[in-house]
Design a protein around this motif. Structure first.
Motif, PDB file in Angstrom:
ATOM      1  N   HIS A 193      25.733  23.069  51.149  1.00 36.51           N
ATOM      2  CA  HIS A 193      26.161  23.568  52.406  1.00 36.51           C
ATOM      3  C   HIS A 193      27.163  23.265  53.245  1.00 36.51           C
ATOM      4  CE1 HIS A 193      22.761  26.299  51.678  1.00 36.51           C
ATOM      5  NE2 HIS A 193      22.263  25.573  50.819  1.00 36.51           N
ATOM      6  N   ARG A 194      27.645  22.135  53.085  1.00 33.35           N
ATOM      7  CA  ARG A 194      28.944  21.055  53.721  1.00 33.35           C
ATOM      8  C   ARG A 194      29.691  22.406  54.055  1.00 33.35           C
ATOM      9  NH1 ARG A 194      28.917  15.591  50.458  1.00 33.35           N
ATOM     10  NH2 ARG A 194      26.817  14.793  50.995  1.00 33.35           N
ATOM     11  N   PRO A 195      30.536  22.336  55.273  1.00 32.05           N
ATOM     12  CA  PRO A 195      31.692  23.324  55.618  1.00 32.05           C
ATOM     13  C   PRO A 195      32.778  23.456  54.611  1.00 32.05           C
ATOM     14  CG  PRO A 195      30.666  22.106  57.499  1.00 32.05           C
ATOM     15  CD  PRO A 195      30.123  21.409  56.359  1.00 32.05           C
ATOM     16  N   ALA A 196      33.275  22.266  54.197  1.00 30.81           N
ATOM     17  CA  ALA A 196      34.228  22.244  53.110  1.00 30.81           C
ATOM     18  C   ALA A 196      34.086  22.950  51.857  1.00 30.81           C
ATOM     19  CB  ALA A 196      34.729  20.714  52.843  1.00 30.81           C
ATOM     20  N   VAL A 197      32.810  22.521  51.197  1.00 35.43           N
ATOM     21  CA  VAL A 197      32.268  23.222  50.256  1.00 35.43           C
ATOM     22  C   VAL A 197      32.039  24.642  50.118  1.00 35.43           C
ATOM     23  CG1 VAL A 197      30.623  23.111  48.314  1.00 35.43           C
ATOM     24  CG2 VAL A 197      31.043  21.003  49.532  1.00 35.43           C
ATOM     25  N   VAL A 198      31.527  25.037  51.134  1.00 35.85           N
ATOM     26  CA  VAL A 198      31.214  26.592  51.720  1.00 35.85           C
ATOM     27  C   VAL A 198      32.711  27.393  51.793  1.00 35.85           C
ATOM     28  CG1 VAL A 198      30.429  28.263  53.249  1.00 35.85           C
ATOM     29  CG2 VAL A 198      29.129  26.032  52.863  1.00 35.85           C
ATOM     30  N   ALA A 199      33.683  26.809  52.168  1.00 38.69           N
ATOM     31  CA  ALA A 199      34.847  27.538  52.378  1.00 38.69           C
ATOM     32  C   ALA A 199      35.680  27.560  50.926  1.00 38.69           C
ATOM     33  CB  ALA A 199      36.060  26.570  52.952  1.00 38.69           C
ATOM     34  N   ALA A 200      35.691  26.254  50.181  1.00 38.25           N
ATOM     35  CA  ALA A 200      35.842  26.512  48.761  1.00 38.25           C
ATOM     36  C   ALA A 200      35.237  27.426  47.914  1.00 38.25           C
ATOM     37  CB  ALA A 200      35.745  24.994  48.068  1.00 38.25           C
ATOM     38  N   VAL A 201      33.858  27.480  48.040  1.00 38.37           N
ATOM     39  CA  VAL A 201      32.915  28.763  47.244  1.00 38.37           C
ATOM     40  C   VAL A 201      33.627  29.915  47.702  1.00 38.37           C
ATOM     41  CG1 VAL A 201      30.891  29.470  46.822  1.00 38.37           C
ATOM     42  CG2 VAL A 201      31.249  26.984  46.741  1.00 38.37           C
ATOM     43  N   LEU A 202      33.650  30.321  48.947  1.00 36.03           N
ATOM     44  CA  LEU A 202      34.157  31.686  49.117  1.00 36.03           C
ATOM     45  C   LEU A 202      35.299  32.038  48.654  1.00 36.03           C
ATOM     46  CD1 LEU A 202      32.603  31.663  52.827  1.00 36.03           C
ATOM     47  CD2 LEU A 202      31.586  32.885  50.780  1.00 36.03           C
ATOM     48  N   LEU A 203      36.303  31.100  48.920  1.00 38.29           N
ATOM     49  CA  LEU A 203      37.843  31.212  48.521  1.00 38.29           C
ATOM     50  C   LEU A 203      37.570  31.604  46.958  1.00 38.29           C
ATOM     51  CD1 LEU A 203      39.687  28.968  50.461  1.00 38.29           C
ATOM     52  CD2 LEU A 203      39.754  31.322  50.624  1.00 38.29           C
ATOM     53  N   ALA A 204      36.853  30.777  46.390  1.00 38.49           N
ATOM     54  CA  ALA A 204      37.052  30.985  44.685  1.00 38.49           C
ATOM     55  C   ALA A 204      36.029  32.374  44.322  1.00 38.49           C
ATOM     56  CB  ALA A 204      36.100  29.783  44.030  1.00 38.49           C
ATOM     57  N   ALA A 205      35.223  32.842  45.310  1.00 37.42           N
ATOM     58  CA  ALA A 205      34.539  34.021  45.047  1.00 37.42           C
ATOM     59  C   ALA A 205      35.549  35.370  45.208  1.00 37.42           C
ATOM     60  CB  ALA A 205      33.173  34.181  45.988  1.00 37.42           C
ATOM     61  N   VAL A 206      36.407  35.082  46.295  1.00 34.22           N
ATOM     62  CA  VAL A 206      37.435  36.261  46.516  1.00 34.22           C
ATOM     63  C   VAL A 206      38.362  36.445  45.223  1.00 34.22           C
ATOM     64  CG1 VAL A 206      39.378  37.117  48.060  1.00 34.22           C
ATOM     65  CG2 VAL A 206      37.152  36.072  49.045  1.00 34.22           C
ATOM     66  N   ALA A 207      38.706  35.110  44.860  1.00 33.62           N
ATOM     67  CA  ALA A 207      39.685  35.100  43.852  1.00 33.62           C
ATOM     68  C   ALA A 207      38.865  35.747  42.583  1.00 33.62           C
ATOM     69  CB  ALA A 207      40.217  33.838  43.235  1.00 33.62           C
ATOM     70  N   MET A 208      37.665  35.403  42.123  1.00 30.88           N
ATOM     71  CA  MET A 208      36.842  35.876  41.149  1.00 30.88           C
ATOM     72  C   MET A 208      36.842  37.293  41.030  1.00 30.88           C
ATOM     73  SD  MET A 208      32.823  35.431  40.200  1.00 30.88           S
ATOM     74  CE  MET A 208      32.478  36.133  41.576  1.00 30.88           C
ATOM     75  N   ASP A 209      36.473  37.973  42.447  1.00 29.72           N
ATOM     76  CA  ASP A 209      36.136  39.415  42.469  1.00 29.72           C
ATOM     77  C   ASP A 209      37.601  40.200  42.285  1.00 29.72           C
ATOM     78  OD1 ASP A 209      33.618  39.379  42.642  1.00 29.72           O
ATOM     79  OD2 ASP A 209      33.622  39.658  45.080  1.00 29.72           O
ATOM     80  N   VAL A 210      38.608  39.763  42.750  1.00 27.87           N
ATOM     81  CA  VAL A 210      39.826  40.226  42.569  1.00 27.87           C
ATOM     82  C   VAL A 210      40.392  40.332  41.173  1.00 27.87           C
ATOM     83  CG1 VAL A 210      42.519  40.060  42.887  1.00 27.87           C
ATOM     84  CG2 VAL A 210      40.785  39.573  44.932  1.00 27.87           C
ATOM     85  N   TRP A 211      40.102  39.295  40.394  1.00 26.25           N
ATOM     86  CA  TRP A 211      40.411  39.329  39.000  1.00 26.25           C
ATOM     87  C   TRP A 211      39.692  40.258  38.216  1.00 26.25           C
ATOM     88  CZ3 TRP A 211      36.940  37.392  35.358  1.00 26.25           C
ATOM     89  CH2 TRP A 211      37.509  37.692  33.977  1.00 26.25           C
ATOM     90  N   LEU A 212      38.290  40.379  38.588  1.00 27.91           N
ATOM     91  CA  LEU A 212      37.173  41.091  37.859  1.00 27.91           C
ATOM     92  C   LEU A 212      37.247  42.473  38.017  1.00 27.91           C
ATOM     93  CD1 LEU A 212      34.795  40.941  36.178  1.00 27.91           C
ATOM     94  CD2 LEU A 212      33.442  40.597  38.181  1.00 27.91           C
ATOM     95  N   PHE A 213      37.585  42.806  39.414  1.00 30.22           N
ATOM     96  CA  PHE A 213      37.398  44.230  39.686  1.00 30.22           C
ATOM     97  C   PHE A 213      39.104  44.994  39.549  1.00 30.22           C
ATOM     98  CE2 PHE A 213      33.574  42.839  41.620  1.00 30.22           C
ATOM     99  CZ  PHE A 213      32.584  43.711  41.331  1.00 30.22           C
ATOM    100  N   GLY A 214      39.817  44.097  39.864  1.00 32.63           N
ATOM    101  CA  GLY A 214      41.237  44.598  39.991  1.00 32.63           C
ATOM    102  C   GLY A 214      42.237  44.400  38.784  1.00 32.63           C
ATOM    103  N   PHE A 215      41.801  43.564  37.810  1.00 30.60           N
ATOM    104  CA  PHE A 215      42.657  43.340  36.446  1.00 30.60           C
ATOM    105  C   PHE A 215      41.687  43.437  35.313  1.00 30.60           C
ATOM    106  CE2 PHE A 215      44.808  41.015  39.955  1.00 30.60           C
ATOM    107  CZ  PHE A 215      45.902  41.638  39.679  1.00 30.60           C
ATOM    108  N   PHE A 216      40.665  42.760  35.130  1.00 28.57           N
ATOM    109  CA  PHE A 216      39.993  42.771  33.931  1.00 28.57           C
ATOM    110  C   PHE A 216      38.919  44.017  33.765  1.00 28.57           C
ATOM    111  CE2 PHE A 216      36.216  41.731  31.242  1.00 28.57           C
ATOM    112  CZ  PHE A 216      36.887  41.122  30.341  1.00 28.57           C
ATOM    113  N   GLY A 217      38.356  44.503  34.795  1.00 33.62           N
ATOM    114  CA  GLY A 217      37.635  45.545  34.659  1.00 33.62           C
ATOM    115  C   GLY A 217      36.199  45.099  34.539  1.00 33.62           C
TER     116      GLY A 217
END
Length: 641
Positions: free
Chosen positions: A175-199
């Motif tokens: 729950h540290r702010p730096a960790v939360v920011a990194a997790v949210l950015l990684a989640a955005v990248a994961m969703d873009v790849w999963l829904f936009g490219f992989f299927g």
């Protein structure tokens, strides 16, 4: 020690004194000289109820006056005023009312007498279950509980407070702010790849084809629910609160998990919001872990768990019921119980004495909190009433569809077990539970709402026979009209039978779309399920009056276009899960080699020229067919071009 008389000298005596061991005496009584005398009746010191916890002031409250939070041993949370909280915090089982009065007066800033303390104890705190009634030997209380309609029932502890605190402390760094920011950015990248490219749907479709993977994804989903609860506990620990136990219970009728984070009421509003969002945040962390497992192993069922995790987050954020979204909205408004404000908000719109009393209660909220709560109430009440009306109007359709689906599900699951398909049967059990839970929830909610409406009507019409009679007449008229609509067919018809969306969850249930019955089809037949005694598709020329194009032209409206008659294609073998393929009297014909053989046409008065079969035209096998005709299958082999 036992102090006799009320003089300045402390005399000790071994003679008879009231109670075992004499009256307890505090330091304040000795220094002030207010000592009980022998033979003078002295009331026992008040005591708190068993398991009571005082959490302090409700930080970030949406009320104009400060509120204080206490939690009883049975889990019920009680809101107290400042004076009542000071009285409760001064009760220790040793101090009497006079001593408590001195202590409260010093902290409250106003003079409070011992008689005032006794009045507050007997008329305010004891009815709330905060203190024990005078003369009661044990500390257990049978105080009334709020019968919340949409609350968790039947609690069972899975992780006790000590274990929860230890695990939450180990996960608090997430729950540290730096960790939360990194997790949210990684989640955005994961969703873009999963829904936009992989299927995203591809892994789900692969899982639905294999029962073992269904069970694995189910286990991963349960694991994500447990991890979700540790998100709440760790966020509470990170914000300075003390998390309680983690357990499970029944929400309406659905199994659900919970985390005791009542201690967050004494921390800031930001800390409470972090705790509310900690669950869905840990869902995101879990999905990232599943995506990492996919990249490490290449197993797509991990991505199926990621796909389902998005729906879990959306469900948790709904503010209609007591899930994370409800508590997020409540903490934004500073009101811990939004449902408790529905009645005063609605009654405040009514003129008269009740309206004035309700407006006084609503006026106790700050303007911002009043706006949020009123908006939520005026949105949710019409939505709930509309959903109830829609459910009542469609009740015959709902019951018929649910019973039909459950019957097919149970029969198919039993058949899977009977044929040794253990994994398919276990997945079928999961599908049965998924059908039973909504059905039981509908029944439970209907009974609870009906009982509450009946008790409310009985209470409102007490001593008013004319109003009760009018209300009974109105209720009977409404039920009569609704029953007539059900019986006469005014309400929507039952839903047509459809193939299952997830066939693997419904073993033995046909995955074929039911074809419409042709007007010339004999009425004694019917479309059977694959692998069971079904009908046989025949050439349209075998049916008098039926015709079709010999070159596989486009089917007429209403006909199925699931197969083409212009190109040779071996039909797929249709067999129910748990039954051997290619055996039995009703298995479909399959071609060998590169060509398919045409079966002899059924006996017909005028068979006509041979034509290609039209996929949508199907009639039941004739019981008086030629003895040389092959066993009827789900579909004959198409002719070779």
């Amino acid at each position: 020690m036992t102090v006799l008389d009320d003089g300045t000298s402390a005399l000790y005596d071994t003679g008879p004194v009231p109670g075992p061991g004499g009256w307890p005496v505090t330091y304040e009584q000795v220094t002030t000289g207010s000592l009980p005398a022998v033979g003078t009746p002295v009331r026992p010191a008040p005591r708190l109820s068993a398991g009571l916890r005082l959490h302090g002031e409700y930080q970030g409250s949406g009320f104009t006056e400060p509120k204080y939070i206490a939690r009883r041993g049975d889990g019920q949370v009680v809101q107290l005023s400042r004076l009542l909280y000071l009285v409760a915090s001064s009760v220790d089982g040793i101090r009497d009312a006079e001593t408590i009065a001195h202590r409260v007066s010093a902290r409250f800033g106003r003079e409070v007498s011992g008689e005032n303390i006794r009045y507050l104890l007997e008329n305010k705190l004891q009815p709330l279950g905060v203190t024990v009634p005078e003369g009661q030997e044990d500390d257990e209380v049978d105080a009334p509980r709020s019968d919340l309609l949409l609350a968790l029932k039947g609690h069972r502890v899975i992780f006790d407070e000590r274990r929860t605190t230890r695990i939450a402390k180990a996960l608090a760094w997430l729950h540290r702010p730096a960790v939360v920011a990194a997790v949210l950015l990684a989640a955005v990248a994961m969703d873009v790849w999963l829904f936009g490219f992989f299927g995203a749907i591809e892994p789900v479709l692969e899982v639905l084809d294999q029962p073992v993977l269904i069970l694995i994804v189910f286990v991963l989903t349960v694991a994500s629910l447990v991890f979700h609860e540790f998100g709440h506990a760790s966020a509470c620990r990170y914000g300075g609160g003390r998390p309680g136990c983690i357990g499970c219970g029944l929400f309406l009728i659905w199994p659900s998990m919970y985390t005791d984070v009542t201690d967050v009421y004494r921390i800031s509003r930001a800390g409470r919001l972090r705790t509310d969002l900690g669950g869905v945040y840990f869902n995101v962390v879990f999905m990232l872990a599943m995506a990492g497992a996919y990249f490490a192993t290449g197993a797509q069922f991990f991505l199926a768990a990621v796909y389902l995790g998005h729906f879990e987050i959306l469900e948790q954020l709904m503010p209609a019921v007591r899930l994370d979204g409800y508590y997020i909205l409540g903490d934004l408004a500073g009101v811990p119980d939004l449902y408790g404000k529905i009645k005063p908000i609605l009654f405040s719109l009514v003129p008269g004495a009740k309206g004035r009393a309700a407006r006084t209660e609503v006026a106790g909220l700050k303007k911002s909190a009043r706006t949020i709560v009123a908006t939520w109430v005026l949105t949710m009440v019409p939505l709930i009433v509309g959903e109830m009306g829609y459910a009542l109007w469609n009740l015959p359709r709902i019951l018929t569809t649910m019973i039909r689906s459950l019957t097919e599900q149970l029969l198919g699951t039993a058949g899977a077990f009977a044929h040794g398909q253990i994994v398919a049967g276990l997945v079928g059990v999961i599908g049965s539970v998924m059908l039973l839970c909504p059905m039981a929830g509908v029944v439970y909610l209907s009974v609870k709402i009906g009982g509450r409406l009946f008790r409310a009507a009985k209470r409102v019409t007490a001593g008013r026979p004319r109003l009760r009679l009018a209300l009974c007449v109105l209720a009977v008229a409404a039920l009569t009209g609704l029953s007539y609509a059900w019986v006469s067919g005014m309400t929507p018809k039952p839903l047509p039978k459809q193939p299952p969306i997830a066939p693997i969850l419904q073993p033995g249930v046909s995955t074929e779309e039911p074809a419409p019955r042709d007007a010339s089809t004999p009425a004694h037949g019917g479309h059977g399920r694959y692998g069971t005694g079904g009908g046989a598709s025949v050439s349209p020329s075998a049916v008098p009056g039926a015709s079709a194009s010999a070159r596989g032209d486009e089917p007429s409206p209403g006909e199925s276009a699931s197969a083409s008659a212009s190109a040779p294609r071996p039909p797929a073998s249709a067999s129910a899960p748990g039954e051997p393929t290619g055996t039995g009297p009703h298995q479909s014909q399959s071609s060998t080699g590169g060509s398919s053989a045409n079966p002899p046409p059924p006996t017909s008065p005028d068979p006509g020229p041979p034509t290609s079969p039209t996929p949508s035209e199907s009639v039941p096998a004739s019981p008086t067919g030629s003895p040389t005709s092959p066993p009827p299958g789900d579909s004959p082999a198409p002719t070779s071009s």
